[in-house]
Scaffold this motif. Structure first.
Motif, short mmCIF file in Angstrom:
data_model
loop_
_atom_site.label_atom_id
_atom_site.label_comp_id
_atom_site.label_asym_id
_atom_site.label_seq_id
_atom_site.Cartn_x
_atom_site.Cartn_y
_atom_site.Cartn_z
N UNK A 25 0.83 -1.21 0.00
CA UNK A 25 0.00 0.00 0.00
C UNK A 25 0.86 1.26 0.00
N UNK A 26 2.02 1.17 0.64
CA UNK A 26 2.91 2.33 0.68
C UNK A 26 3.46 2.64 -0.71
N UNK A 27 3.81 1.62 -1.47
CA UNK A 27 4.30 1.84 -2.83
C UNK A 27 3.23 2.49 -3.70
N UNK A 28 2.00 2.00 -3.58
CA UNK A 28 0.92 2.57 -4.37
C UNK A 28 0.65 4.01 -3.99
N UNK A 29 0.69 4.30 -2.69
CA UNK A 29 0.48 5.67 -2.23
C UNK A 29 1.59 6.59 -2.71
N UNK A 30 2.83 6.10 -2.64
CA UNK A 30 3.95 6.91 -3.09
C UNK A 30 3.88 7.22 -4.58
N UNK A 31 3.52 6.23 -5.39
CA UNK A 31 3.39 6.46 -6.83
C UNK A 31 2.27 7.44 -7.14
N UNK A 32 1.16 7.33 -6.43
CA UNK A 32 0.04 8.26 -6.66
C UNK A 32 0.44 9.69 -6.30
N UNK A 42 16.95 4.62 -4.96
CA UNK A 42 15.89 5.63 -4.91
C UNK A 42 14.78 5.29 -5.90
N UNK A 43 13.52 5.45 -5.45
CA UNK A 43 12.34 5.29 -6.28
C UNK A 43 11.47 6.53 -6.10
N UNK A 44 11.10 7.21 -7.18
CA UNK A 44 10.31 8.45 -7.05
C UNK A 44 9.02 8.23 -6.26
N UNK A 45 8.82 9.06 -5.24
CA UNK A 45 7.62 9.00 -4.42
C UNK A 45 7.68 7.93 -3.36
N UNK A 46 8.11 6.73 -3.73
CA UNK A 46 8.11 5.60 -2.80
C UNK A 46 9.16 5.78 -1.71
#
Length: 349
Positions: A31-38, A78-82
């Motif tokens: 859920x954290x990855x999805x939130x970060x991407x959004x 590093x991953x953008x947002x995540x």
């Protein structure tokens, strides 16, 4: 002995919190990855739609942008947002874990613990107070613990920023061999050939993705400026400018431009090494000389005044403690300055 037992209990509380984190982490990660991407996509959309009001957007989201810029260069994966969301969640969990562990440990004490001069009264116990009145110490300890990840990230960012200025030379040498390709292919092939120790490997892949998938010129310029700002040298600005010109006009003059940039960086590196060799003694003196002088001075005073008299003057008087803090602060500042001078960035100045 009792104090050591309470420290052990505090460590066991932290161990329980760490175990809970390991159980919760896999459930939250998806859920954290999805939130970060959004969040990252939402911010990119807002910046592209509100170009004229971009300064207002940056002011409102300054904390997110600040952490994202630091992690962009300080984090190896590093991953953008995540990465930002993961860093915030870990810091928040560390803060809560330390706060609750300290609070639970204080509840198990036989009385209220108060701290005085450790060289005089030390730690003393008074009447036990309710839990809602002893939250200040747990909060103080939690704030210190919660700031450690940020301070560690700042240190890594400063170290990798200096390394990146030298690693850029390897990037330019490799990129010169692929000037017959497009800009995104040049960056992708160069990133693949870089070693894992090169700090520009991940930023170069992100820049390659930006050249391959940008929607408008504003988005491309923003990502290019982010790469050059992360390194923070004139050579990085020249490298990015050559890539942007190549994207618009083709790769006809790219090879000669990169070769000239390569020669300039090698000349500047030789100049820096020559100056560094000439000032090596001064840098070593700043790193270790002050510490040697301090140890020898303290030893002399202890020999002249006797150890018991020296310790009383140094640690049991206000003047002695004040001078001790000034000396320690001066040593720390001298060490930091000498460390910076020991390896300056590869730049024109």
């Amino acid at each position: 002995m009792d104090f050591i037992l309470y420290l052990i209990r505090f460590a066991l509380h932290l161990l329980v919190a760490w175990g809970l984190w390991q159980m919760v982490k896999p459930l939250v990660e998806r859920h954290l990855r999805q939130l970060g991407l959004n969040i990252d996509q939402h911010m990119k959309l807002r910046r592209s739609l509100l170009r004229k009001r971009i300064s207002k957007v940056k002011k409102r989201l300054w904390l997110y942008r600040h952490l994202d810029d630091l992690l962009y260069f300080a984090h190896r994966r590093y991953e953008p947002g995540i990465s930002v969301m993961r860093f915030v969640m870990r810091t928040a969990f560390l803060f809560i874990a330390v706060f609750l562990s300290t609070l639970l440990t204080l509840r198990e004490l036989p009385g209220h613990m108060s701290f005085n001069n450790p060289f005089l009264e030390g730690i003393s116990f008074g009447e036990r107070q309710p839990v809602h009145e002893v939250w200040r110490l747990p909060l103080f300890v939690a704030v210190i613990a919660g700031s450690i990840p940020y301070l560690r990230m700042r240190y890594n960012y400063a170290q990798r920023k200096v390394r990146g200025s030298y690693d850029l030379l390897d990037v330019i040498k490799i990129a010169t061999k692929f000037t017959h390709l497009s800009a995104d292919s040049i960056l992708a092939r160069t990133a693949d050939l870089l070693t894992e120790e090169n700090v520009l490997k991940t930023p170069l892949r992100l820049l390659s993705a930006a050249f391959a998938n940008y929607c408008n010129e504003f988005e491309l310029n923003e990502q290019a400026a982010r790469f050059s700002d992360a390194i923070g040298t004139t050579f990085a600005v020249e490298f990015v400018s050559d890539l942007l010109y190549c994207e618009k006009e083709g790769t006809r003059y790219l090879k000669s431009s990169l070769m000239m940039l390569n020669r300039s960086m090698e000349q500047q590196r030789d100049t820096i090494l020559t100056v560094k060799a000439g000032s090596r003694d001064a840098i070593s003196l700043g790193l270790y000389g002050n510490l040697v002088v301090l140890v020898s001075s303290v030893g002399t005073f202890m020999y002249m005044l006797k150890p018991d008299v020296y310790f009383k003057l140094q640690f049991q008087t206000t003047v002695g403690l004040t001078f001790l803090m000034v000396i320690i602060s001066g040593l720390f500042i001298s060490f930091i300055i000498s460390t910076i001078l020991a390896r300056p960035k590869l730049d024109y100045h």
